[in-house]
Design a protein around this motif. Structure first.
Motif, mmCIF file in Angstrom:
data_model
loop_
_atom_site.group_PDB
_atom_site.id
_atom_site.type_symbol
_atom_site.label_atom_id
_atom_site.label_comp_id
_atom_site.label_asym_id
_atom_site.label_seq_id
_atom_site.Cartn_x
_atom_site.Cartn_y
_atom_site.Cartn_z
ATOM 1 N N GLU B 73 0.821 -1.206 0.000
ATOM 2 C CA GLU B 73 0.000 0.000 0.000
ATOM 3 C C GLU B 73 0.854 1.255 0.000
ATOM 4 N N ARG B 135 1.580 -5.339 5.016
ATOM 5 C CA ARG B 135 1.060 -5.957 6.231
ATOM 6 C C ARG B 135 1.032 -4.986 7.410
ATOM 7 N N GLY B 136 0.646 -3.739 7.125
ATOM 8 C CA GLY B 136 0.460 -2.801 8.218
ATOM 9 C C GLY B 136 1.738 -2.192 8.759
ATOM 10 N N LEU B 137 2.897 -2.600 8.266
ATOM 11 C CA LEU B 137 4.156 -2.021 8.724
ATOM 12 C C LEU B 137 4.763 -1.185 7.601
#
Lengths: 331, 364
Positions: B73, B135-137
């Motif tokens: 993202e 993955r959010g990191l």
């Protein structure tokens, strides 16, 4: 709108991925998975808008994240996302074709009319002092490499300058200018308007002219360049063209930028020459002199410089015949 | 630190090597629609919307790229990008106008430009990586302006004084600057590409680049010699314009095509050489891509782009990005999900610091 979906959840503290079941209903999102259970108001979660069929992304306030594969059902459950109207335009081929037409139209209209109009507006409203700053050292540079002192008799120079001083402008005041004579076998017969108001006339041009009227016609053309601030407009328009072409073609290849940019810029240059011709003709007519003089001297200049068979689109000047014809139509 | 459930399970789980290949799901038709609509909106708004368009465009590529079941993202904020673009336009205008005004002015602008260049490059890299997530990191870029100045100002100077011979070394250093300072969460990247392949690549390419147009020019001269071989053509100036064009045009055209093909070949080889062997924490990347095939596809795409006045470009971007992305394979020392654990506090602080600096995104 509601529905249950399979998603992947990340707690934001490690890259461990967790398969979860997500229930979206009544403005709430409820996430259930192995060792994961949370419920949030949909409005408290940042949800990415629709982007083709790419997965929809969720960001939670505590740094956690989630993704759910795109589907129509998910779209209905989530309702309107950010930039929803753009996503709607992107989803139909009809809109894409319309976008293509609009883009082509705006770019072409911008090039042919928008940019020249804006540049003219800005350039003519700039104070003369600012406009004159461009190319300040140009005459010195030319004198160093291309020009030698004039060999014309002082009487000839004074005669031409005197006649010029006595002439009226076709409209308003003439821009401040200074005519200087130079000898230049290297450049040959030519007249140059420098951006700071200096007009250089070569001895060769004076000798080529059949009469003073022809020299005055050329001076009128050059005064047109100064009056209309062509140097400044050329700089503005050329820069914008360069930026737009670089943006459009640049990441294809940096070589590909050069030729289209140059073609577009010479297009503008030819327009400036036509404008200067028109001014020169009106200048002559306002003083009771035939504008044909300009056409005549242009033809002679063309012959002397060995009219090249270069394609008209590469040339900075319009074809001489076209210019002569246009001049005949101005009285 | 604290023993989170994730870290506890790392200690318990038996290490199990896994291999994951990057996959790319972008579609040409779908991306074309996104691209043209965003171009139209950018043009209508005289470029202001282009910052939002860039975020959309990058996100299309990021979200359609996935590794081990998770996609990427892009978090870049359009306003920050807009600020950067306005700055870039101002710099460009000053750069273009300065030489027209006075030589001294131009020198001042040129030197000032050189001074801020390392800072610009470093900021752009930080912005780009800080706003990339998996993955959010978030990813991070740990390079410093001082080193950027050495790499981007000093080394080009070396290239200049060695008449280009040091260029492969310069290229290697720039890649090393980027890759060795990249990090994902708590995992730092390790750049393992040797210098040798860089030199071999550029020597080969210089050879090709000189050889092919030369061969064409020579064969054309021989051909025309044959046609006019009876000595009637002692002075090349006697040839009329058309004949001159017939000789020069094909040679220039072939030279142009060769240049474009070489550029694509270099792009593929550099991609492979940089990624293959790259370390991320305990994991290693393997990368394989046939540069000839890539160059051929690039050239075919360029022809189509040329014939369609640029409209084919989105399709080409999708295809080429897909080839480059899917050439990458991650070999994990353990299970990927457990292995990429990171200390959240550390990551968050680094993120905040980057965001406080003038968030700018220039031309990347």
């Amino acid at each position: 709108m509601s529905g249950t979906f399979q998603g992947t959840y990340y707690d934001g503290r490690s890259s461990q991925s967790h398969a979860v079941a997500v229930l979206i209903e009544h403005g709430n999102v409820i996430i259930e998975g192995e060792a994961i259970s949370r419920a949030e108001k949909l409005s408290a979660v940042s949800v990415s808008g629709k982007l083709g069929l790419a997965p929809r992304k969720f960001s939670f306030a505590d740094g956690a994240a989630m993704e759910i594969p795109a589907s129509e059902e998910l779209e209905r459950a989530l309702g309107k996302g950010s930039l929803e109207w753009v996503a709607r335009l992107e989803s139909r081929w009809a809109y894409a074709v319309a976008a293509l037409v609009v883009t082509a139209f705006v770019l072409i209209a911008g090039y042919l009319w928008g940019l020249p109009a804006a540049s003219r507006y800005a350039a003519l409203r700039m104070p003369e002092s600012a406009s004159n700053k461009i190319g300040e050292g140009a005459l010195e540079l030319l004198d160093e490499h291309f020009l030698s002192p004039s060999r014309l008799g002082a009487d000839v120079q004074q005669r031409i300058l005197g006649r010029l001083r006595a002439m009226q402008s076709p409209a308003g005041e003439l821009p401040s200018h200074r005519v200087v004579f130079r000898s230049s076998p290297r450049i040959g017969a030519k007249a140059l308007a420098l951006p700071n108001g200096v007009i250089v006339v070569t001895d060769e041009l004076v000798k080529l002219a059949a009469s003073d009227e022809e020299v005055l016609a050329v001076l009128g053309h050059e005064l047109g360049h100064i009056q209309e601030r062509h140097a400044l407009r050329s700089l503005l328009q050329g820069s914008v063209v360069a930026i737009v072409v670089a943006w459009y073609a640049g990441d294809v290849s940096s070589i590909a930028v050069g030729i289209p940019a140059m073609l577009l810029q010479t297009g503008y240059s030819r327009d400036f020459e036509r404008e200067a011709d028109a001014f020169g003709a009106r200048f002559m007519a306002a003083n009771g002199l035939p504008p044909e003089n300009l056409g005549n001297i242009l033809r002679k200049l063309d012959n002397v410089h060995g009219g090249g068979k270069v394609t008209p689109y590469l040339s900075t000047h319009p074809a001489t015949e076209e210019r002569a014809k246009a001049l005949r139509n101005i009285h | 630190m604290d023993t989170s459930p994730a870290q506890a399970s790392v200690a318990d789980a038996a290490p199990q090597a896994s291999v994951h290949r990057v996959s790319f799901n972008g579609r040409g038709g779908e991306y074309f629609r996104i691209w043209i609509v965003n171009v139209a909106l950018s043009v209508i708004t005289l470029g202001i919307y282009s910052a939002w368009a860039k975020v959309r465009r990058l996100n299309y590529f990021y979200r359609n790229t996935s590794l081990a079941g998770s996609s990427f993202e892009y978090h870049g904020q359009p306003l920050a990008i807009l600020k950067g673009r306005i700055l870039a336009v101002v710099l460009l205008v000053v750069w273009n106008v300065a030489p027209e005004i006075h030589l001294v002015f131009f020198l001042v602008v040129f030197i000032a430009g050189l001074c801020i260049l390392p800072w610009l490059i470093n900021s752009a890299l930080r912005f780009r990586l800080h706003n990339s997530a998996y993955r959010g990191l978030r990813f991070r870029f740990l390079g410093r302006v001082k080193e950027a100045a050495k790499v981007f100002l000093l080394y080009p100077f070396f290239v200049l004084i060695t008449l280009g011979i040091a260029y492969p070394y310069f290229k290697w250093r720039t890649k090393q600057f980027f890759f060795s300072h990249a990090a994902y969460g708590s995992l730092q990247a390790k750049f393992n590409a040797p210098l040798g392949p860089f030199f071999r690549l550029y020597v080969f390419v210089a050879f090709l680049g000189a050889l092919i147009p030369l061969a064409i020019a020579l064969s054309l001269i021989v051909y025309f010699r044959g046609m006019f071989g009876d000595g009637s053509l002692s002075n090349p100036g006697d040839l009329d314009d058309w004949a001159k064009l017939l000789i020069i045009a094909p040679a220039v055209f072939v030279g142009f095509i060769t240049y474009l093909g070489i550029w694509a070949f270099i792009r593929a080889r550099l991609h492979v050489v940089c990624w293959d062997g790259l370390g991320i924490g305990d994991h290693r990347v393997q990368c394989q891509l046939n540069p000839w095939k890539f160059a051929a596809i690039s050239l075919a795409n360029l022809a189509l782009i040329f014939l369609t006045f640029g409209l084919y470009k989105p399709f080409s971007d999708i295809q080429l990005t897909g080839l480059l992305a899917q050439s990458i394979e991650l070999h994990c020392a353990g299970d990927l999900s457990n292995a990429l654990a990171s200390a959240a506090v550390e990551t968050r602080a680094a993120g905040e610091e980057a965001a406080e600096i003038f968030d700018m995104d220039i031309g990347l």
